[in-house]
Scaffold this motif. Structure first.
Motif, PDB file in Angstrom:
ATOM      1  N   ALA A  87      43.110  55.673  41.656  1.00  0.00           N
ATOM      2  CA  ALA A  87      42.956  54.299  41.152  1.00  0.00           C
ATOM      3  C   ALA A  87      44.108  53.404  41.606  1.00  0.00           C
ATOM      4  O   ALA A  87      45.247  53.856  41.781  1.00  0.00           O
ATOM      5  CB  ALA A  87      42.886  54.334  39.631  1.00  0.00           C
ATOM      6  N   PHE A  88      43.788  52.129  41.780  1.00  0.00           N
ATOM      7  CA  PHE A  88      44.796  51.126  42.125  1.00  0.00           C
ATOM      8  C   PHE A  88      45.412  50.627  40.805  1.00  0.00           C
ATOM      9  O   PHE A  88      45.060  49.588  40.277  1.00  0.00           O
ATOM     10  CB  PHE A  88      44.136  49.990  42.900  1.00  0.00           C
ATOM     11  CG  PHE A  88      45.111  48.969  43.444  1.00  0.00           C
ATOM     12  CD1 PHE A  88      46.129  49.345  44.307  1.00  0.00           C
ATOM     13  CD2 PHE A  88      44.987  47.634  43.109  1.00  0.00           C
ATOM     14  CE1 PHE A  88      47.019  48.405  44.822  1.00  0.00           C
ATOM     15  CE2 PHE A  88      45.863  46.674  43.623  1.00  0.00           C
ATOM     16  CZ  PHE A  88      46.883  47.075  44.473  1.00  0.00           C
ATOM     17  N   THR A  89      46.336  51.410  40.263  1.00  0.00           N
ATOM     18  CA  THR A  89      46.935  51.101  38.964  1.00  0.00           C
ATOM     19  C   THR A  89      48.091  50.101  39.137  1.00  0.00           C
ATOM     20  O   THR A  89      48.604  49.940  40.248  1.00  0.00           O
ATOM     21  CB  THR A  89      47.507  52.387  38.334  1.00  0.00           C
ATOM     22  OG1 THR A  89      48.512  52.876  39.231  1.00  0.00           O
ATOM     23  CG2 THR A  89      46.442  53.442  38.116  1.00  0.00           C
ATOM     24  N   PRO A  90      48.557  49.493  38.047  1.00  0.00           N
ATOM     25  CA  PRO A  90      49.728  48.603  38.161  1.00  0.00           C
ATOM     26  C   PRO A  90      50.933  49.341  38.733  1.00  0.00           C
ATOM     27  O   PRO A  90      51.723  48.775  39.482  1.00  0.00           O
ATOM     28  CB  PRO A  90      49.979  48.158  36.713  1.00  0.00           C
ATOM     29  CG  PRO A  90      48.644  48.285  36.050  1.00  0.00           C
ATOM     30  CD  PRO A  90      47.967  49.459  36.699  1.00  0.00           C
ATOM     31  N   GLN A  91      51.057  50.643  38.409  1.00  0.00           N
ATOM     32  CA  GLN A  91      52.190  51.411  38.958  1.00  0.00           C
ATOM     33  C   GLN A  91      52.077  51.559  40.477  1.00  0.00           C
ATOM     34  O   GLN A  91      53.049  51.378  41.213  1.00  0.00           O
ATOM     35  CB  GLN A  91      52.237  52.790  38.296  1.00  0.00           C
ATOM     36  CG  GLN A  91      53.522  53.522  38.621  1.00  0.00           C
ATOM     37  CD  GLN A  91      53.511  54.973  38.143  1.00  0.00           C
ATOM     38  OE1 GLN A  91      52.776  55.316  37.230  1.00  0.00           O
ATOM     39  NE2 GLN A  91      54.332  55.793  38.754  1.00  0.00           N
ATOM     40  N   VAL A  92      50.855  51.859  40.962  1.00  0.00           N
ATOM     41  CA  VAL A  92      50.641  51.960  42.420  1.00  0.00           C
ATOM     42  C   VAL A  92      50.937  50.610  43.065  1.00  0.00           C
ATOM     43  O   VAL A  92      51.611  50.529  44.104  1.00  0.00           O
ATOM     44  CB  VAL A  92      49.182  52.402  42.722  1.00  0.00           C
ATOM     45  CG1 VAL A  92      48.856  52.196  44.196  1.00  0.00           C
ATOM     46  CG2 VAL A  92      48.959  53.852  42.324  1.00  0.00           C
TER      47      VAL A  92
END
Ligand code: 13P
Ligand code: SF4
Length: 362
Positions: free
Chosen positions: A10-15
């Protein structure tokens, strides 16, 4: 899409935060939609690399998300071979083609060398076998054999000294002097051999191998482009036919082309080589416009972020070289690496190259 058998990442805020600096560099060349798919893989590959003490050696023909996103060492065949020799990583992932992975294994026999797709071959490497070289040596006794690194390990094992497009002229002249001969066998790329022959007084005996990417360029293509874009600088790879180099402004290895664009900053440039080359240089060459009459290498394009990710997780596909063959091949590759850098930066003198010199074809 994630690699086979793995849940999509997933394209998470962390990524997003971890890959922000890279996004700033590449955003003119990648769409936000592509980035949302690529960034999670890039972040995960970089994390696993650290965990497993792995490095990724990426050739200049890798796509930009590999080259700029996960490559620890990027460059031409010579640069990657040198890096494989000095790396202290436990695992080398070769983001390139099979002969490059074999070269890494030859130079680092104690490391695990992985290639994400075993089918990533090369038309030059498959044009000649070790048995062919043994027959050539029987036909030309006493004539030293210089072999392009774009060959299999068993061909390198029959070789006196290896070369790349960055140092072929230097290696041929060095070998002729050391062996005290006026002829050298330079195999398997016929066009590289013809281009080298035009730079030296050493007579060249050549094989009829071709790079399927560079053999397709024709001099008329270049003349048409020059007519359409009179100010553009044309840079050609020496695996192209000699007639193509004759009408170009510069010729050199992929690293030499990269250095030329970054140092000379031409307003418009045409790179006569594999397509990803221009995409990668364009990220850093912000003042240059790239016109792209390129050809794709189907072998290089087998490598993707997805299969690099899978290679790291499953530690596949390991490349092995028979130790006896590797020992002999290492001598030829190491002799090349040990040569001092040329007094003038390696390049093909195109003025000299206009004087036609014939080669002896086997
Ligand atoms: P270099 O990167 O050494 O110029 O080689 C080009 C090539 O075709 C490699 O497969
Ligand atoms: Fe081989 Fe040419 Fe592809 Fe390089 S670009 S891997 S020389 S086929």
């Amino acid at each position: 899409m994630a690699a086979d058998g793995f849940a999509p990442l997933a394209f998470t805020p962390q990524v997003e935060a971890e890959t922000q600096a890279l996004w700033e560099r590449v955003k003119k060349h990648v769409t936000p939609m592509e980035w949302r798919l690529q960034a999670p893989l890039i972040a995960e590959i970089n994390r696993i690399k650290r965990e497993k003490n792995a490095v990724i050696l990426a050739h200049n023909y890798m796509t930009p998300e590999i080259f700029h996103g996960v490559g620890d060492y990027v460059g031409d065949s010579l640069g990657l071979a040198k890096e494989a020799a000095r790396s202290d990583a436990a695992i080398i992932i070769q983001a390139g083609v099979h002969f490059m992975a074999e070269t890494s294994k030859i130079l680092s026999p104690d490391k695990r060398v992985l290639i994400p797709d075993l089918r990533a071959g090369c038309s030059l490497a498959s044009s000649i076998t070790g048995e062919d070289v043994r027959l050539i040596k029987a036909r030309y006794p006493g004539i030293p054999v210089v072999t392009y690194v774009n060959t299999t390990a068993d061909v390198k094992a029959e070789t006196d000294v290896c070369c790349t497009s960055a140092n072929a002229v230097q290696v041929v002249e060095h070998v002729a002097k050391e062996w005290g001969v006026d002829r050298v066998i330079l195999i398997p790329d016929e066009f590289l051999a013809r281009n080298v022959a035009r730079q030296t007084d050493v007579k060249i005996i050549a094989w009829q191998g071709r790079c399927e990417v560079h053999e397709r360029f024709e001099a008329q293509d270049i003349l048409d482009l020059k007519a359409a874009y009179p100010g553009a600088q044309v840079l050609a790879h020496p695996e192209c036919p000699a007639e193509v180099l004759e009408v170009s402004d510069f010729a050199g290895s992929t690293a030499a082309m990269n250095d030329y664009v970054l140092s000379k900053k031409p307003r418009q440039v045409i790179l006569i080589t594999e397509c990803s080359m221009a995409d990668n240089v364009a990220v850093d060459a912000v003042d240059t416009e790239f016109l792209r009459p390129c050809n794709l290498c189907p072998h290089m394009k087998r490598i993707s972020l997805e299969n690099i990710y899978e290679a790291l997780i499953k530690e596949q596909y390991e490349v092995f070289v028979d130790p006896e063959i590797a020992d002999r091949a290492r001598l030829a590759v190491q002799r090349m690496i040990d040569l001092p850098p040329p007094a003038v930066p390696a390049r093909y003198d195109l003025v000299k190259a206009r004087h036609h010199v014939d080669v002896e074809l086997i």
